[in-house]
Design a protein around this motif. Structure first.
Motif, PDB file in Angstrom:
ATOM      1  N   PRO A 168       0.832  -1.212   0.000  1.00  0.00           N
ATOM      2  CA  PRO A 168       0.000   0.000   0.000  1.00  0.00           C
ATOM      3  C   PRO A 168       0.862   1.256   0.000  1.00  0.00           C
ATOM      4  N   ASP A 170       2.447   4.726   0.965  1.00  0.00           N
ATOM      5  CA  ASP A 170       2.719   5.214   2.312  1.00  0.00           C
ATOM      6  C   ASP A 170       2.421   6.712   2.416  1.00  0.00           C
ATOM      7  N   GLN A 191     -10.417   7.384  -3.418  1.00  0.00           N
ATOM      8  CA  GLN A 191      -9.857   6.259  -2.648  1.00  0.00           C
ATOM      9  C   GLN A 191      -8.573   6.683  -1.942  1.00  0.00           C
ATOM     10  N   GLU A 195      -7.692   6.827   2.129  1.00  0.00           N
ATOM     11  CA  GLU A 195      -6.520   6.177   2.732  1.00  0.00           C
ATOM     12  C   GLU A 195      -5.650   7.194   3.465  1.00  0.00           C
TER      13      GLU A 195
END
Length: 797
Positions: A168, A170, A191, A195
């Motif tokens: 994923p 950072d 999205q 996150e």
């Protein structure tokens, strides 16, 4: 032939389906040369005989021509892999090439079971490579955005976010991805925003830069903004020096009218000041007599002749408007203020760390960097617009630091007159300074990398014109284009470059330079001294053995051979050779040094001091300061065993060694060893660490290893056994391939007093046996057995 590891596992152009063998090759491609035992333990941890398993797989690997390189106990890959090519492209700034190599996750097609350590390595490498590929995609997206290609930037950012095999994103990647995706309201932007919020990040839209960036020049701006009515200021400077940016900044302060030079009809430049075009010079001049008018005129050379005449008349009358004019040339009439613009200084850019180093203060490049534009792109358009002959001259200047104008003229094939005109043209275009210095030459070199064959041709022309030591880096860059005539010239340049590196105390660098000339007899002596300097004595002797009888009889070769032999512990042969050398030249100094070395081996300290002093005097006679200081260091070492303390012995020579890294490291090491012997352990630790750093930077492998061993001995004596053992093992690895059997045996002997299991070093023990060090091997094995017994659990009573 190339190994494919990204998105599969195969060898291009070959049908080969043994996964474990290819995995072994992939590991060697990524990690570099490895010890056989290390590979065996990693790949077959549960096998009854891991070394046998490795041997079987290496048999299969040998069936791929050139895939395996074997050097004694170590093996390496002989073929490139796509992951390595990708990493090299990223290091070189070729991000598009890097992205094209990434066709999928690293080794994602493996079907064989793996041991825990090997499996962990695969997963870690997979993530690392994917993150590097993602970084390349984000960089490409940033470049696209800087050029206004929003859709392309968003597409690249989406690829980066969804990259196969990547972890994923950072906290450093998410803000950049969000900004790039938001340029086109890409669906993935939401999205990324979620996150980022989950990680507690606050996202800020990037500020829109002004159309004209203005940095520095604040003092000049202050002068112009306070220009009184009726006065004229002139801004001059070569192209790209920020004249227009300064005028634009002046206009934004308020109250100024900006005009741009226009040719054609009379008064076309001044026309915007009037409701109807002026009908005569008097009417036009009347418009400039308004004391409230503040006028900026850009590009004087493009101003129509009628407007120029009126502005010049207004300057003579000194009444009416305040006028600021920007031009490349100096003013053709008297003005009140003349500002000559050049590159910006470090103080002008102090609010932008690193910007001056990147751009050398060139205003055009500063503006490009602040906009996020690649400098090679910004400069490239201007350079490509130059005539071919002028462009090549510019690029050849950029390849030198500093440029040699005489060699550049010769390489360009221009006459003196034409070359002078070319330099003047480049200066007026703001591409070079008066002396030919290229502003931000790194950007020009990046531009040249886009045409590699032409770059090599320019390097070759420069090498031929420069000659001597300065030609060497250009010969290296142009190696693929060498003709027969270049071979000898390149060898001479390499010899001079290596001699200079040796003189300055960098034998490792000299060895790199001479590596391509291992078969040339005329470079044998400097090659041998470079090998001696890094402690690779066995290779040095092999190089000398390859010479014919005539070459081997030369005094320089005999002195080098005597030195190699004494370093290998073959003192009797070395002394026989050294005693045959007479005179007062360099060979005599080297022979005296050999005699001193042999005396030290016998602990004959008066003899060691005597011969080292002779060697020092001879080197001083030759004007060789580094060699002179090195021998004085050995004189000090011998004196510390005779009539003075270590501090007294070394106090005078240490300051003299400051300029020579390799020599300083050796002297400090000997000083530290003497302090250990007289019981001053605390000071010796600091000195040994300093010596190790010096010797490692200088590429002196043997002396660096000796420093590591001595640090291990100190820890050993203090009871820090695991730390001491780690240093002994490090030294043994450093010593592999140096041919220094005695030093390697010393390290292994010390290690045997701590560790009972020496199975990982059977190859070293074999080397000692072949060198007729039987007694030492027996001592090492006895020590190891004693340690094993001491570590064995007690038998139940």
């Amino acid at each position: 032939m190339r190994l494919r590891t990204l998105g599969g596992l195969s060898v291009e152009g070959v049908t080969f389906r043994r996964e474990k063998v290819l995995l072994l090759l992939a590991y060697l491609c990524i990690e570099g040369p490895q010890a056989r035992r290390r590979l065996a333990e990693l790949f077959w941890p549960d096998a009854a005989n891991p070394m046998n398993s490795l041997a079987q797989h290496l048999v299969h690997l040998r069936s791929l021509p050139g895939a395996l390189i074997e050097d004694g106990n170590r093996v390496a890959s002989g073929v490139p892999c796509d992951a390595g090519v990708m990493r090299a492209a990223i290091r070189e700034g070729r991000h598009a090439d890097a992205v094209s190599e990434y066709r999928g996750a690293y080794l994602d097609a493996l079907t064989i079971p793996l041991g825990p350590d090997l499996e962990e390595w695969v997963y870690e490498t997979r993530e690392a490579l994917a993150r590097e590929a993602r970084g390349a995609l984000i960089t490409l997206a940033g470049h696209a955005a800087a050029h206004g290609h929003a859709a392309q930037a968003s597409d690249l950012a989406a690829r980066a976010l969804l990259l196969d095999g990547a972890p994923p994103a950072d906290e450093l990647e998410l803000p950049r991805l969000w900004h790039l995706l938001s340029l086109t309201a890409h669906p993935l932007a939401a999205q990324v925003e979620r996150e980022a919020r989950d990680l507690g990040l606050t996202l800020h839209a990037a500020p829109t830069p002004p159309t004209t960036l203005f940095v520095g020049r604040h003092a000049q701006l202050d002068v112009l903004s306070h220009l009184p009515p009726g006065q004229v200021a002139w801004i001059s400077g070569h192209a790209g020096m920020g004249k227009t940016a300064l005028l634009d900044a002046l206009t934004r302060t308020g109250g100024w009218t900006a005009l741009h030079g226009r040719g054609g009809a009379p008064y076309s430049t001044l026309d915007p000041l009037f409701r109807s075009p002026p009908s005569s010079p008097a009417a036009a001049l009347h418009g400039l007599r308004d004391a409230h008018l503040r006028l900026g005129v850009d590009d004087w050379d493009s101003v129509d002749a009628a407007s120029q005449a009126v502005i010049e008349a207004a300057a003579r009358h000194r009444t009416g408007a305040a006028i600021v004019i920007a031009a490349r040339l100096h003013p053709p009439f008297e003005v009140d203020v003349h500002l000559q613009l050049d590159v910006l200084g470090p103080d002008d850019l102090r609010d932008h760390p690193g910007l001056y180093d990147l751009t050398e203060g060139h205003p055009t490049l500063v503006a490009a960097a602040l906009r996020g534009q690649p400098l090679d792109v910004r400069q490239g358009a201007r350079v490509r617009a130059l005539p071919a002959q002028v462009r090549d001259t510019y690029l050849m200047l950029a390849l030198q630091d500093p440029p040699d104008l005489r060699a550049t003229r010769k390489a360009s094939g221009l006459s003196a007159d034409t070359f002078a005109l070319t330099l003047s043209h480049l200066t007026q275009e703001g591409l070079t300074a008066e002396g030919g210095h290229v502003y931000a030459a790194a950007a020009a070199r990046e531009l040249l990398e886009q045409v590699p064959v032409h770059a090599k041709l320019l390097h070759l022309k420069l090498a031929r014109a420069l000659g001597g030591m300065r030609a060497w880096p250009h010969y290296v860059a142009a190696r693929d284009l060498w003709e027969d005539v270049d071979e000898d010239a390149a060898a001479r340049a390499a010899g001079l470059r290596a001699a200079e590196d040796l003189r300055r105390g960098f034998p490792g660098r000299a060895l790199e330079v001479l590596a391509a000339f291992g078969d040339r007899a005329d470079l044998a002596v400097p090659h041998v001294w470079a090998l001696v300097g890094v402690g690779r004595y066995a290779e040095a002797l092999h190089r000398l053995d390859a010479l014919d009888d005539r070459a081997a009889a030369a005094p320089a070769v005999q002195a080098a051979r005597a030195t190699v032999l004494v370093r290998l512990g073959r003192d009797a042969e070395a002394l026989d050779l050294a005693q045959l050398i007479s005179g007062s030249g360099p060979e005599a100094a080297q022979a005296a040094s050999v005699l001193a070395h042999a005396a030290r081996s016998r602990e004959d300290w008066p003899g060691a001091r005597h011969h080292s002093q002779i060697a020092a005097d001879l080197w001083r006679l030759q004007g060789e300061e580094q060699q002179y200081v090195a021998e004085l260091g050995l004189v000090a070492w011998a004196r510390s065993y005779l009539d003075v303390t270590p501090d007294e012995a070394f106090q005078d020579v240490l300051p003299m060694a400051e300029r020579f890294e390799n020599v300083r490291g050796a002297i400090v090491l000997n000083y530290a060893k003497r302090l250990v012997e007289v019981g001053e352990l605390g000071r010796s630790v600091t000195l040994m660490e300093q010596a190790g750093r010096d010797l490692e930077r200088a590429g002196n492998t043997l002396a660096h290893a000796q420093t590591v061993i001595n640090r291990g001995v100190l820890l050993h004596l203090q009871g820090h056994l695991p730390e001491a053992a780690a240093l002994y093992r490090e030294a043994i690895e450093l010593l592999r391939g140096t041919g220094s059997v005695r030093t390697m045996g010393m390290a292994l002997s010390n290690l045997s007093e701590i560790e009972g299991d020496l199975s990982a070093f059977e190859d070293v023990l074999g080397l000692l046996l072949r060198a007729e060090q039987t007694d030492l091997v027996m001592q090492i094995r006895r020590s190891a057995r004693l340690v094993q017994r001491a570590q064995a659990p007690a038998s139940p009573s």
